[in-house]
Design a protein around this motif. Sequence first.
Motif, PDB file in Angstrom:
ATOM      1  N   PHE A   1       0.819  -1.213   0.000  1.00  0.00           N
ATOM      2  CA  PHE A   1       0.000   0.000   0.000  1.00  0.00           C
ATOM      3  C   PHE A   1       0.854   1.265   0.000  1.00  0.00           C
ATOM      4  O   PHE A   1       0.358   2.344  -0.330  1.00  0.00           O
ATOM      5  CB  PHE A   1      -0.989  -0.037   1.161  1.00  0.00           C
ATOM      6  CG  PHE A   1      -2.079  -1.044   0.941  1.00  0.00           C
ATOM      7  CD1 PHE A   1      -3.195  -0.719   0.186  1.00  0.00           C
ATOM      8  CD2 PHE A   1      -1.958  -2.346   1.421  1.00  0.00           C
ATOM      9  CE1 PHE A   1      -4.193  -1.652  -0.066  1.00  0.00           C
ATOM     10  CE2 PHE A   1      -2.941  -3.290   1.173  1.00  0.00           C
ATOM     11  CZ  PHE A   1      -4.063  -2.950   0.425  1.00  0.00           C
ATOM     12  N   SER A   2       2.136   1.131   0.358  1.00  0.00           N
ATOM     13  CA  SER A   2       3.056   2.254   0.165  1.00  0.00           C
ATOM     14  C   SER A   2       3.123   2.607  -1.314  1.00  0.00           C
ATOM     15  O   SER A   2       3.186   3.785  -1.695  1.00  0.00           O
ATOM     16  CB  SER A   2       4.464   1.888   0.667  1.00  0.00           C
ATOM     17  OG  SER A   2       4.477   1.654   2.059  1.00  0.00           O
ATOM     18  N   ARG A   3       3.085   1.575  -2.144  1.00  0.00           N
ATOM     19  CA  ARG A   3       3.153   1.810  -3.596  1.00  0.00           C
ATOM     20  C   ARG A   3       1.849   2.392  -4.142  1.00  0.00           C
ATOM     21  O   ARG A   3       1.870   3.158  -5.092  1.00  0.00           O
ATOM     22  CB  ARG A   3       3.540   0.508  -4.303  1.00  0.00           C
ATOM     23  CG  ARG A   3       4.994   0.191  -4.087  1.00  0.00           C
ATOM     24  CD  ARG A   3       5.475  -1.170  -4.538  1.00  0.00           C
ATOM     25  NE  ARG A   3       6.908  -1.198  -4.330  1.00  0.00           N
ATOM     26  CZ  ARG A   3       7.485  -1.432  -3.143  1.00  0.00           C
ATOM     27  NH1 ARG A   3       6.747  -1.693  -2.090  1.00  0.00           N
ATOM     28  NH2 ARG A   3       8.809  -1.386  -3.021  1.00  0.00           N
ATOM     29  N   VAL A   4       0.748   2.029  -3.520  1.00  0.00           N
ATOM     30  CA  VAL A   4      -0.522   2.651  -3.905  1.00  0.00           C
ATOM     31  C   VAL A   4      -0.443   4.159  -3.649  1.00  0.00           C
ATOM     32  O   VAL A   4      -0.834   4.976  -4.486  1.00  0.00           O
ATOM     33  CB  VAL A   4      -1.701   2.032  -3.127  1.00  0.00           C
ATOM     34  CG1 VAL A   4      -2.988   2.803  -3.400  1.00  0.00           C
ATOM     35  CG2 VAL A   4      -1.874   0.559  -3.501  1.00  0.00           C
ATOM     36  N   ALA A   5       0.097   4.533  -2.477  1.00  0.00           N
ATOM     37  CA  ALA A   5       0.252   5.954  -2.147  1.00  0.00           C
ATOM     38  C   ALA A   5       1.318   6.604  -3.019  1.00  0.00           C
ATOM     39  O   ALA A   5       1.166   7.747  -3.460  1.00  0.00           O
ATOM     40  CB  ALA A   5       0.602   6.111  -0.670  1.00  0.00           C
ATOM     41  N   GLY A   6       2.395   5.864  -3.278  1.00  0.00           N
ATOM     42  CA  GLY A   6       3.497   6.409  -4.062  1.00  0.00           C
ATOM     43  C   GLY A   6       3.119   6.737  -5.489  1.00  0.00           C
ATOM     44  O   GLY A   6       3.668   7.664  -6.093  1.00  0.00           O
ATOM     45  N   LYS A   7       2.178   5.991  -6.039  1.00  0.00           N
ATOM     46  CA  LYS A   7       1.746   6.252  -7.415  1.00  0.00           C
ATOM     47  C   LYS A   7       1.067   7.603  -7.556  1.00  0.00           C
ATOM     48  O   LYS A   7       0.959   8.138  -8.662  1.00  0.00           O
ATOM     49  CB  LYS A   7       0.790   5.142  -7.878  1.00  0.00           C
ATOM     50  CG  LYS A   7       1.494   3.824  -8.182  1.00  0.00           C
ATOM     51  CD  LYS A   7       0.504   2.751  -8.620  1.00  0.00           C
ATOM     52  CE  LYS A   7       1.215   1.431  -8.910  1.00  0.00           C
ATOM     53  NZ  LYS A   7       0.257   0.360  -9.279  1.00  0.00           N
TER      54      LYS A   7
END
Length: 462
Positions: free
Chosen positions: A300-306
């Motif tokens: 979910f860090s990557r969801v936010a990072g996108k």
Amino acid sequence: MKRASDKVIAGSFRDPSGFLFTRGGALYRQINKTYKEHYDLLMGSGLFNALVGKGLLIPHEEVDIAFAEPETGYKVIKPDVVQFISYPYEWCFSQLKDAALTTLNIQKIAFEHGMILKDASAYNIQFVDGRPVFIDTLSFERYREGEPWVAYRQFCQHFLAPLALMRYTDVRLNLMSRLFIDGIPLDLASAILPKRTRFRFSLFTHIHLHAGSQRRYANRVVNKDDYMVSAVGFTGLIESLESAVKKLKWKTARSVWAEYYEDTNYSDEAMEDKKRIVAQFIDRVKPKVVLDMGANVGLFSRVAGKQGALVISMDNDPVAVELNYREVKKGGEKNILPLVADITNPSPGIGWEGRERSSLIERGGDADMVMALALVHHLAISNNLPFAKIATFLSGIGKMLIIEFIPKDDSQVQRLLATREDIFTDYTQKNFEGEFKKQFNIIENIKISDSKRSIYLMEKRR
């Protein structure tokens, strides 16, 4: 005499060459007259441009402003600001290894320009755009023929010893660096490492034999002229250290948390809906900095990072953080910083006055957004933390909050209760909302499809 409005950064007071200070909200570094020769060589030799061009050294510009200490000042520079400062004891194995190899690479390039690193502290490295970058402009000095590498001991204590301990004893031993601000003492590392490391030439030489030499010469006056090192010998030492570091490889062990998403009770539908909800909330708030607490491997860090945010992706499991960092490297991700951090016992302030290295909470500051997904039940049940304590803590580190509530009848909560008495009568969604409303305004609550779980978007009360 310092200007009243200037604030010297607590961690930079030891270096006689200069110091960092803030003025009007901007960060500057004063270079003292004592460092004039070395700074002029750094800039004039082409070394600064070479390192900045390779992305190895933080850039700076010289500025024409008043000195913070006029009687000692030579120049003032304005370095690029690192958005989030992390420390070596918060890095996974591969982060520390990459930082070590970066330090040695910089030393090799500096040597080609007639300079050396006068110190090799791991604190001189920060992770910027997913890569280790050297941040201490004043660590370079002129190479003088015959002199040994003055930073050799420090490199071994800050990098080689903790890496060897992580590889051969226990990966969690990197936390020892929190106890020793100038690196893990070599005699201690030598005592802890298994005997088989004595049969690895590089570790025997740079840790065990090195520790013995330190004991032998601890109370002796040493004449430096008796220990001259040729340029070839100097280069050989750096290459030997580089080889030693490269040979250290850690094969990640199995971990409950690293395999969390392989053993989750989310259906595919629920997982995709959870991603959609988080992305929706992130897009709505558009935070610049997100603290993802209990991030696991960073899904979910990557969801936010996108969405463009810098995401500090924290978890207390070194295996999960290692896998997260490897994914950062593999994908060339520039806005995700994985860190080993236990939010129930976060890194404290350490060093002189407890301020030389800031606490994790102080560095996290008042982030734009905090994410606490699949976390509250672990804090409340595994760590016996009341909802009121959790809410107060989270309100102290972020303006906005995305948080997931998992009811008691969820299989993951039941797993936590399987080996202990259920004394958590207050663990209900009603009590959760009641306590969090004291610290936050609940903006929205969305139930995850095909699940009993809910995700909330909250804003801290002013």
